[in-house]
Design a protein around this motif. Sequence first.
Motif, PDB file in Angstrom:
ATOM      1  N   ARG A  45       0.827  -1.216   0.000  1.00  0.00           N
ATOM      2  CA  ARG A  45       0.000   0.000   0.000  1.00  0.00           C
ATOM      3  C   ARG A  45       0.863   1.269   0.000  1.00  0.00           C
ATOM      4  O   ARG A  45       0.767   2.118   0.894  1.00  0.00           O
ATOM      5  CB  ARG A  45      -0.963   0.010   1.175  1.00  0.00           C
ATOM      6  N   LEU A  46       1.708   1.355  -1.022  1.00  0.00           N
ATOM      7  CA  LEU A  46       2.612   2.502  -1.146  1.00  0.00           C
ATOM      8  C   LEU A  46       1.880   3.706  -1.718  1.00  0.00           C
ATOM      9  O   LEU A  46       0.951   3.545  -2.514  1.00  0.00           O
ATOM     10  CB  LEU A  46       3.779   2.154  -2.077  1.00  0.00           C
ATOM     11  N   PRO A  47       2.287   4.911  -1.349  1.00  0.00           N
ATOM     12  CA  PRO A  47       1.721   6.108  -1.975  1.00  0.00           C
ATOM     13  C   PRO A  47       2.054   6.112  -3.473  1.00  0.00           C
ATOM     14  O   PRO A  47       3.101   5.588  -3.877  1.00  0.00           O
ATOM     15  CB  PRO A  47       2.431   7.264  -1.266  1.00  0.00           C
ATOM     16  N   PRO A  48       1.190   6.694  -4.309  1.00  0.00           N
ATOM     17  CA  PRO A  48       1.399   6.645  -5.765  1.00  0.00           C
ATOM     18  C   PRO A  48       2.767   7.115  -6.260  1.00  0.00           C
ATOM     19  O   PRO A  48       3.356   6.452  -7.117  1.00  0.00           O
ATOM     20  CB  PRO A  48       0.279   7.529  -6.318  1.00  0.00           C
ATOM     21  N   PHE A  67       5.221   4.339  -5.460  1.00  0.00           N
ATOM     22  CA  PHE A  67       4.908   3.168  -6.266  1.00  0.00           C
ATOM     23  C   PHE A  67       5.428   3.346  -7.696  1.00  0.00           C
ATOM     24  O   PHE A  67       6.027   2.438  -8.264  1.00  0.00           O
ATOM     25  CB  PHE A  67       3.396   2.917  -6.287  1.00  0.00           C
ATOM     26  N   ASN A  68       5.221   4.528  -8.267  1.00  0.00           N
ATOM     27  CA  ASN A  68       5.680   4.783  -9.638  1.00  0.00           C
ATOM     28  C   ASN A  68       7.199   4.732  -9.741  1.00  0.00           C
ATOM     29  O   ASN A  68       7.744   4.201 -10.716  1.00  0.00           O
ATOM     30  CB  ASN A  68       5.151   6.124 -10.141  1.00  0.00           C
ATOM     31  N   ARG A  69       7.896   5.299  -8.738  1.00  0.00           N
ATOM     32  CA  ARG A  69       9.363   5.236  -8.753  1.00  0.00           C
ATOM     33  C   ARG A  69       9.845   3.796  -8.601  1.00  0.00           C
ATOM     34  O   ARG A  69      10.805   3.381  -9.248  1.00  0.00           O
ATOM     35  CB  ARG A  69       9.945   6.128  -7.656  1.00  0.00           C
ATOM     36  N   LEU A  70       9.158   3.019  -7.756  1.00  0.00           N
ATOM     37  CA  LEU A  70       9.522   1.611  -7.566  1.00  0.00           C
ATOM     38  C   LEU A  70       9.293   0.821  -8.850  1.00  0.00           C
ATOM     39  O   LEU A  70      10.116   0.000  -9.246  1.00  0.00           O
ATOM     40  CB  LEU A  70       8.715   0.996  -6.418  1.00  0.00           C
ATOM     41  N   LYS A  71       8.183   1.102  -9.519  1.00  0.00           N
ATOM     42  CA  LYS A  71       7.862   0.419 -10.773  1.00  0.00           C
ATOM     43  C   LYS A  71       8.931   0.715 -11.828  1.00  0.00           C
ATOM     44  O   LYS A  71       9.366  -0.173 -12.551  1.00  0.00           O
ATOM     45  CB  LYS A  71       6.493   0.886 -11.258  1.00  0.00           C
ATOM     46  N   THR A  72       9.371   1.970 -11.878  1.00  0.00           N
ATOM     47  CA  THR A  72      10.408   2.354 -12.833  1.00  0.00           C
ATOM     48  C   THR A  72      11.736   1.698 -12.475  1.00  0.00           C
ATOM     49  O   THR A  72      12.444   1.187 -13.347  1.00  0.00           O
ATOM     50  CB  THR A  72      10.576   3.886 -12.858  1.00  0.00           C
ATOM     51  N   ALA A  73      12.080   1.704 -11.185  1.00  0.00           N
ATOM     52  CA  ALA A  73      13.356   1.140 -10.741  1.00  0.00           C
ATOM     53  C   ALA A  73      13.388  -0.379 -10.942  1.00  0.00           C
ATOM     54  O   ALA A  73      14.422  -0.941 -11.289  1.00  0.00           O
ATOM     55  CB  ALA A  73      13.615   1.481  -9.281  1.00  0.00           C
TER      56      ALA A  73
END
Length: 139
Positions: A49-52, A55-61
């Motif tokens: 339940r990460l903040p958006p 989450f987006n930075r994690l998805k990119t990384a």
Amino acid sequence: MNNPATQDIVSRALAIAEESFIASSGPGGQNVNKVATAVQLRLNVFALRLPPPIFNRLKTAAGSRMTSKGEIILTARNYRTQEANRDDARARLTALLEDAQKAPKTRKKSRLNRIGKEKRIKAKKNRGAIKAGRGRVDY
């Protein structure tokens, strides 16, 4: 990282991550064929339940390590023992989550004074003249 929020996310992630041991390749001789030493770590990112923005930075990384279902899959097989590979996988997951926590620095527009602008335009004109001189000779 010393940030308590980051430590909380990392500890939650390590708690819910699923580990499985798979057969590894590489050096080890007969040991490789007998023992499943490689570790595959699976983490459902939606469960964190990460903040958006995070989450987006994690998805990119994560890149190709993240599936369409929102699972990050890390495989560690650099070492010959399960314990070393498990530590390696957990360290890589921790580093990935910590990097996602860091907000990128906002870029500040550079300010150029009049002299700097003139100098830049003069250099561009000079470079253009050099390139123009390289063309075909016109008689």
